[in-house]
Design a protein around this motif. Structure first.
Motif, PDB file in Angstrom:
ATOM      1  N   GLY B  21       0.820  -1.215   0.000  1.00  0.00           N
ATOM      2  CA  GLY B  21       0.000   0.000   0.000  1.00  0.00           C
ATOM      3  C   GLY B  21       0.846   1.254   0.000  1.00  0.00           C
ATOM      4  N   ALA B  22       1.827   1.292   0.902  1.00  0.00           N
ATOM      5  CA  ALA B  22       2.679   2.475   0.993  1.00  0.00           C
ATOM      6  C   ALA B  22       3.426   2.666  -0.322  1.00  0.00           C
ATOM      7  CB  ALA B  22       3.657   2.331   2.155  1.00  0.00           C
ATOM      8  N   GLY B  23       3.898   1.555  -0.910  1.00  0.00           N
ATOM      9  CA  GLY B  23       4.606   1.637  -2.188  1.00  0.00           C
ATOM     10  C   GLY B  23       3.701   2.177  -3.277  1.00  0.00           C
ATOM     11  N   ALA B  24       2.475   1.644  -3.367  1.00  0.00           N
ATOM     12  CA  ALA B  24       1.564   2.065  -4.433  1.00  0.00           C
ATOM     13  C   ALA B  24       1.242   3.552  -4.301  1.00  0.00           C
ATOM     14  CB  ALA B  24       0.283   1.234  -4.387  1.00  0.00           C
ATOM     15  N   VAL B  25       0.989   4.005  -3.079  1.00  0.00           N
ATOM     16  CA  VAL B  25       0.651   5.419  -2.899  1.00  0.00           C
ATOM     17  C   VAL B  25       1.849   6.309  -3.213  1.00  0.00           C
ATOM     18  CG1 VAL B  25      -0.018   7.160  -1.207  1.00  0.00           C
ATOM     19  CG2 VAL B  25      -1.176   4.976  -1.237  1.00  0.00           C
ATOM     20  N   THR B  26       3.033   5.894  -2.761  1.00  0.00           N
ATOM     21  CA  THR B  26       4.217   6.698  -3.031  1.00  0.00           C
ATOM     22  C   THR B  26       4.446   6.824  -4.532  1.00  0.00           C
ATOM     23  OG1 THR B  26       5.149   5.780  -1.019  1.00  0.00           O
ATOM     24  CG2 THR B  26       6.657   6.954  -2.452  1.00  0.00           C
ATOM     25  N   VAL B  27       4.320   5.683  -5.233  1.00  0.00           N
ATOM     26  CA  VAL B  27       4.550   5.717  -6.677  1.00  0.00           C
ATOM     27  C   VAL B  27       3.491   6.578  -7.357  1.00  0.00           C
ATOM     28  CG1 VAL B  27       4.500   4.293  -8.755  1.00  0.00           C
ATOM     29  CG2 VAL B  27       5.747   3.520  -6.748  1.00  0.00           C
ATOM     30  N   SER B  28       2.238   6.372  -6.981  1.00  0.00           N
ATOM     31  CA  SER B  28       1.159   7.145  -7.580  1.00  0.00           C
ATOM     32  C   SER B  28       1.367   8.644  -7.356  1.00  0.00           C
ATOM     33  CB  SER B  28      -0.173   6.686  -6.991  1.00  0.00           C
ATOM     34  OG  SER B  28      -1.109   7.723  -6.999  1.00  0.00           O
ATOM     35  N   SER B  29       1.691   9.007  -6.121  1.00  0.00           N
ATOM     36  CA  SER B  29       1.877  10.425  -5.809  1.00  0.00           C
ATOM     37  C   SER B  29       3.062  11.003  -6.574  1.00  0.00           C
ATOM     38  CB  SER B  29       2.103  10.617  -4.317  1.00  0.00           C
ATOM     39  OG  SER B  29       1.057  10.056  -3.583  1.00  0.00           O
ATOM     40  N   SER B  30       4.156  10.244  -6.644  1.00  0.00           N
ATOM     41  CA  SER B  30       5.329  10.774  -7.344  1.00  0.00           C
ATOM     42  C   SER B  30       5.023  10.986  -8.806  1.00  0.00           C
ATOM     43  CB  SER B  30       6.530   9.841  -7.230  1.00  0.00           C
ATOM     44  OG  SER B  30       6.508   9.139  -6.056  1.00  0.00           O
ATOM     45  N   VAL B  31       4.311  10.021  -9.410  1.00  0.00           N
ATOM     46  CA  VAL B  31       3.996  10.156 -10.839  1.00  0.00           C
ATOM     47  C   VAL B  31       3.111  11.376 -11.063  1.00  0.00           C
ATOM     48  CG1 VAL B  31       2.719   9.098 -12.735  1.00  0.00           C
ATOM     49  CG2 VAL B  31       4.313   7.735 -11.403  1.00  0.00           C
ATOM     50  N   LEU B  32       2.156  11.563 -10.179  1.00  0.00           N
ATOM     51  CA  LEU B  32       1.268  12.718 -10.300  1.00  0.00           C
ATOM     52  C   LEU B  32       2.051  14.018 -10.173  1.00  0.00           C
ATOM     53  CD1 LEU B  32      -1.919  13.177 -10.406  1.00  0.00           C
ATOM     54  CD2 LEU B  32      -1.617  13.901  -8.045  1.00  0.00           C
ATOM     55  N   ALA B  48      -1.538   7.005 -12.058  1.00  0.00           N
ATOM     56  CA  ALA B  48      -1.595   7.595 -10.716  1.00  0.00           C
ATOM     57  C   ALA B  48      -2.922   7.244 -10.055  1.00  0.00           C
ATOM     58  CB  ALA B  48      -1.416   9.106 -10.802  1.00  0.00           C
ATOM     59  N   ARG B  49      -3.982   7.235 -10.867  1.00  0.00           N
ATOM     60  CA  ARG B  49      -5.294   6.953 -10.295  1.00  0.00           C
ATOM     61  C   ARG B  49      -5.388   5.501  -9.827  1.00  0.00           C
ATOM     62  NH1 ARG B  49     -10.384   8.406 -13.881  1.00  0.00           N
ATOM     63  NH2 ARG B  49      -9.856   6.458 -14.923  1.00  0.00           N
ATOM     64  N   TYR B  50      -4.827   4.575 -10.616  1.00  0.00           N
ATOM     65  CA  TYR B  50      -4.824   3.175 -10.164  1.00  0.00           C
ATOM     66  C   TYR B  50      -4.091   3.052  -8.826  1.00  0.00           C
ATOM     67  CZ  TYR B  50      -6.819   1.010 -14.330  1.00  0.00           C
ATOM     68  OH  TYR B  50      -7.666   0.612 -15.307  1.00  0.00           O
ATOM     69  N   GLY B  51      -2.918   3.684  -8.756  1.00  0.00           N
ATOM     70  CA  GLY B  51      -2.133   3.626  -7.517  1.00  0.00           C
ATOM     71  C   GLY B  51      -2.927   4.160  -6.345  1.00  0.00           C
ATOM     72  N   ALA B  52      -3.612   5.290  -6.592  1.00  0.00           N
ATOM     73  CA  ALA B  52      -4.366   5.920  -5.507  1.00  0.00           C
ATOM     74  C   ALA B  52      -5.541   5.044  -5.078  1.00  0.00           C
ATOM     75  CB  ALA B  52      -4.862   7.287  -5.955  1.00  0.00           C
ATOM     76  N   LEU B  53      -6.158   4.385  -6.061  1.00  0.00           N
ATOM     77  CA  LEU B  53      -7.329   3.570  -5.720  1.00  0.00           C
ATOM     78  C   LEU B  53      -6.928   2.314  -4.950  1.00  0.00           C
ATOM     79  CD1 LEU B  53      -9.563   3.909  -8.890  1.00  0.00           C
ATOM     80  CD2 LEU B  53      -9.796   5.025  -6.683  1.00  0.00           C
ATOM     81  N   ILE B  54      -5.720   1.806  -5.217  1.00  0.00           N
ATOM     82  CA  ILE B  54      -5.262   0.631  -4.470  1.00  0.00           C
ATOM     83  C   ILE B  54      -4.808   1.065  -3.085  1.00  0.00           C
ATOM     84  CG2 ILE B  54      -3.577  -1.230  -4.387  1.00  0.00           C
ATOM     85  CD1 ILE B  54      -3.196  -0.717  -7.447  1.00  0.00           C
ATOM     86  N   GLY B  55      -3.943   2.092  -3.092  1.00  0.00           N
ATOM     87  CA  GLY B  55      -3.160   2.544  -1.956  1.00  0.00           C
ATOM     88  C   GLY B  55      -3.612   2.198  -0.553  1.00  0.00           C
ATOM     89  N   PRO B  56      -4.594   2.920  -0.023  1.00  0.00           N
ATOM     90  CA  PRO B  56      -4.869   2.790   1.415  1.00  0.00           C
ATOM     91  C   PRO B  56      -5.418   1.425   1.821  1.00  0.00           C
ATOM     92  CG  PRO B  56      -6.230   4.509   0.409  1.00  0.00           C
ATOM     93  CD  PRO B  56      -5.430   3.909  -0.677  1.00  0.00           C
ATOM     94  N   PHE B  57      -5.990   0.673   0.868  1.00  0.00           N
ATOM     95  CA  PHE B  57      -6.751  -0.504   1.304  1.00  0.00           C
ATOM     96  C   PHE B  57      -5.900  -1.655   1.825  1.00  0.00           C
ATOM     97  CE2 PHE B  57      -9.373   2.057  -1.481  1.00  0.00           C
ATOM     98  CZ  PHE B  57     -10.321   2.417  -0.553  1.00  0.00           C
ATOM     99  N   PRO B  58      -4.780  -2.017   1.149  1.00  0.00           N
ATOM    100  CA  PRO B  58      -3.942  -3.042   1.776  1.00  0.00           C
ATOM    101  C   PRO B  58      -3.453  -2.603   3.153  1.00  0.00           C
ATOM    102  CG  PRO B  58      -3.168  -2.564  -0.445  1.00  0.00           C
ATOM    103  CD  PRO B  58      -4.260  -1.589  -0.149  1.00  0.00           C
ATOM    104  N   VAL B  59      -3.120  -1.317   3.285  1.00  0.00           N
ATOM    105  CA  VAL B  59      -2.616  -0.835   4.573  1.00  0.00           C
ATOM    106  C   VAL B  59      -3.696  -0.970   5.638  1.00  0.00           C
ATOM    107  CG1 VAL B  59      -1.492   1.072   5.756  1.00  0.00           C
ATOM    108  CG2 VAL B  59      -1.182   0.794   3.314  1.00  0.00           C
ATOM    109  N   ILE B 181       0.662  -2.549 -11.664  1.00  0.00           N
ATOM    110  CA  ILE B 181       0.689  -3.223 -12.972  1.00  0.00           C
ATOM    111  C   ILE B 181      -0.415  -4.265 -13.037  1.00  0.00           C
ATOM    112  CG2 ILE B 181       2.025  -4.695 -14.546  1.00  0.00           C
ATOM    113  CD1 ILE B 181       4.553  -3.499 -13.515  1.00  0.00           C
ATOM    114  N   LEU B 182      -0.521  -5.048 -11.969  1.00  0.00           N
ATOM    115  CA  LEU B 182      -1.505  -6.132 -11.959  1.00  0.00           C
ATOM    116  C   LEU B 182      -2.919  -5.581 -12.127  1.00  0.00           C
ATOM    117  CD1 LEU B 182      -1.960  -9.173 -11.528  1.00  0.00           C
ATOM    118  CD2 LEU B 182      -2.185  -8.721  -9.096  1.00  0.00           C
ATOM    119  N   VAL B 183      -3.261  -4.600 -11.312  1.00  0.00           N
ATOM    120  CA  VAL B 183      -4.623  -4.059 -11.359  1.00  0.00           C
ATOM    121  C   VAL B 183      -4.879  -3.365 -12.692  1.00  0.00           C
ATOM    122  CG1 VAL B 183      -6.188  -2.391 -10.295  1.00  0.00           C
ATOM    123  CG2 VAL B 183      -4.759  -3.842  -8.867  1.00  0.00           C
TER     124      VAL B 183
END
Ligand code: SF4
Ligand code: SF4
Ligand code: SF4
Lengths: 247, 320
Positions: B21-32, B48-59, B181-183
């Motif tokens: 989760g932390a990785g996905a959000v960091t990557v999404s935010s950096s790309v944005l 960025a939107r995919y990253g953001a949509l995944i982000g918090p939920f695994p965490v 990538i998967l999502v």
């Protein structure tokens, strides 16, 4: 430049000297309240030469605190080494070391585990503990466990309820050989201080830098790892706990 | 290895999920942020939107799991009664702020799905950027703290290494990317719109090449971790021998983490990345490859946490 450095040095010295004074002033107020006149540093000497491995301390401690099955505040390990006819068995009574630099305190996220300033006993505040088990990981002596009944971290507390009334801890009280000696390490005239001064003493895992306050006289520090050395041949450590292996 | 562990599966899963989760959000935010609303961010907006949509939920899921690993779950608020230097205390505060910030970040993306709400979406853009700025350091902080938490104890020599936190950070970023990538691959519908198709492949290229680079870095960190542990003597060398050849968990570590989780995905990724990198060909990896590679990276990331957490607890200081 030099003046600045001197000023800095004075400041540091001032801070360094204020630290002990602060704890002394606390003692002053305690004295006014008619409490203890001096901070104590409780500790224990375990004279292994006197231990007969009877587990009386284990049992006394268990019944003193109704410690649930499978976990121990106090326990006695047996160390067997060598091959017949050259064999030996020694005993190693164990408990929390009430370390002077306790890693369990450093990691506790809720301040539930702390070292009491007035006597150096490391305790768990059951009102704060969340049972995260971080302290159990951090203790190099495996002295802690999660109490299966209460869900809190638990361990030896040097029998505060007895010690505060002037009694010795339960395990000390019961020891048939007089192998457990309890006292104030801060008092140079206490029995325990004299024992430490007059004997060769060791502490467990001193390389961990915890400065334990439980000292051993005549302890055999042999571990199962030592069996890898050809001259030791065979070592078996029995912990008499649910975790058969020493950790 | 059948013995019960002080920190078992919930903690292992938590470390993995918090990393993803932390990785996905960091990557999404950096790309944005990298695009600042311009071409780069615009082109990779969907990423960025995919990253953001995944982000918090695994965490959130991981946090939920770890709460029930506590001896007294309903007391967890005691964590927030104090601030101290325990890594778990600092981590809990970080985690709480991160979950809030990343969840808000996710919410700012929701209006972009509905074309009637274009106006609202545009008005949210500055907020999105501010949250992205907050989320990059927070995400890195959450990923790093998981390693610091394990590393804080001399009583656990395998964990007691400054490089473990870095290993967890790199693995978090890499598994975060793999998750995106998967999502993105699973939800992508091949459209007639060639422009959208091109953007999709550009995003996939950006992700895959970054992931290959991170895997390289991760291999280097693992090498340093093992090498230095092996070259010293005493507790650390003794503990690390459990994952070195001949150790109880060596097979698991080298097969699952190094081979399946790192080497094989890196090689496959490079096969598709190099032609574009060197010959400027168009990047297009088949859907199945994208899926298999990202799953392998995720499995490797999980096994890394599993083996490190497990091995750290069955090894201790040598001697008494
Ligand atoms: S022996 Fe363990 S539990 Fe006791 S004070 Fe030392 S570190 Fe803490
Ligand atoms: S289990 Fe309790 S005493 Fe131990 S570290 Fe966690 S909160 Fe502190
Ligand atoms: S001092 Fe008390 S709590 Fe500690 S081992 Fe002895 S009997 Fe048990």
């Amino acid at each position: 430049m030099t003046a600045a450095a001197a000023a800095a040095a004075t400041a540091i010295a001032a801070i360094a000297t204020t630290l002990p004074t602060r704890s002394e002033s606390k003692t002053d107020t305690e004295r006014e309240n008619g409490k203890e006149s001096r901070t104590k540093r409780y500790g224990m000497v375990i004279d292994v030469r006197r231990c007969i491995g009877c587990h009386a301390c284990t049992v006394a401690c268990k019944s003193e605190f109704d410690v649930p099955l499978g976990v121990n505040r106090a326990w006695v390990e047996y160390v067997e080494k060598g091959v017949y006819p050259n064999v030996g068995r020694s005993f190693l009574p164990r408990l929390c070391n009430h370390c002077s630099v306790p890693p369990c305190v450093t990691v506790c996220p809720t301040n539930a585990t702390y070292k009491r300033p007035q006597d150096g006993i490391v305790v768990v505040d059951s009102g704060l503990c969340i049972g995260c088990k971080y302290c159990i990981q951090a203790c190099p002596y495996d002295a802690r466990f999660l109490n299966p009944v209460t869900g809190f971290a638990d361990k030896c507390d040097f029998c505060i309820h007895r010690v505060s009334k002037g009694l010795v801890p339960s395990c000390v009280n019961t020891c048939v050989g007089g192998a457990r000696i309890f006292g104030d390490l801060g008092d140079p005239n206490s029995n325990i201080s004299k024992l430490i001064a007059n004997n060769q003493v060791t502490v467990l895992r001193r390389e961990m830098g915890t400065f334990p306050n439980v000292y051993y006289i005549g302890a055999d520090h042999t571990d199962e790892l030592d069996a890898k050395r050809p001259e030791v041949r065979k070592v078996q450590v029995v912990t008499h706990r649910r975790h058969e292996e020493r950790r | 290895m059948g013995e019960e562990l002080t920190w078992g599966m919930p903690v292992i899963l938590y470390l993995f999920l918090a990393g993803v989760g932390a990785g996905a959000v960091t990557v999404s935010s950096s790309v944005l942020l990298r695009g600042g609303g311009g071409d780069f961010g615009g082109r990779h907006f969907k990423l960025a939107r995919y990253g953001a949509l995944i982000g918090p939920f695994p965490v959130m899921l991981g946090t939920f799991l770890i709460i029930f690993e506590l001896g007294r779950p309903f007391r967890m608020f005691n964590l927030f009664k104090v601030v101290n230097l325990s890594p778990m205390n600092i981590g809990s505060w970080l985690l709480m702020i991160f979950i809030t910030a990343s969840f808000l970040y996710t919410l700012t993306f929701l209006p972009t799905f509905i074309s009637q709400w274009k106006n609202l979406s545009q008005r949210l853009a500055p907020l999105r950027t501010v949250l992205a700025w907050i989320n990059v350091p927070l995400g890195i902080g959450v990923a790093v703290y998981t390693g610091v938490m394990l590393g804080a104890m001399p009583a656990r020599p395998l964990w007691n290494s400054p490089i473990l936190a870095l290993l967890f950070l790199v693995s978090a970023l890499s598994t975060g990317i793999a998750m995106i990538i998967l999502v993105q691959t699973l939800f992508h519908k091949k459209g007639a719109d060639t422009e959208a198709e091109r953007h999709f492949h550009q995003s996939a290229y950006l992700l895959t090449s970054s992931d290959a680079m991170l895997i390289g870095l991760e291999l280097m960190v693992i090498f340093l971790f093992l090498m230095f542990a092996h070259l010293t003597i005493g507790n650390v060398k003794y503990a690390v021998s459990i994952i070195l050849p001949g150790g109880d968990m060596a097979m698991m570590f080298w097969v699952w983490v190094v081979a399946i989780g790192l080497l094989i995905p890196a090689i496959i990724e490079l096969i598709f990345v190099v032609p574009k990198l060197v010959y400027h060909r168009d990047y297009s990896a088949p859907r199945s490859v994208e899926i298999v590679v990202s799953i392998a990276v995720l499995v490797g990331g999980f096994m890394l946490r599993y083996i490190i957490v497990h091995a750290g607890q069955v090894t201790g200081p040598m001697g008494l």
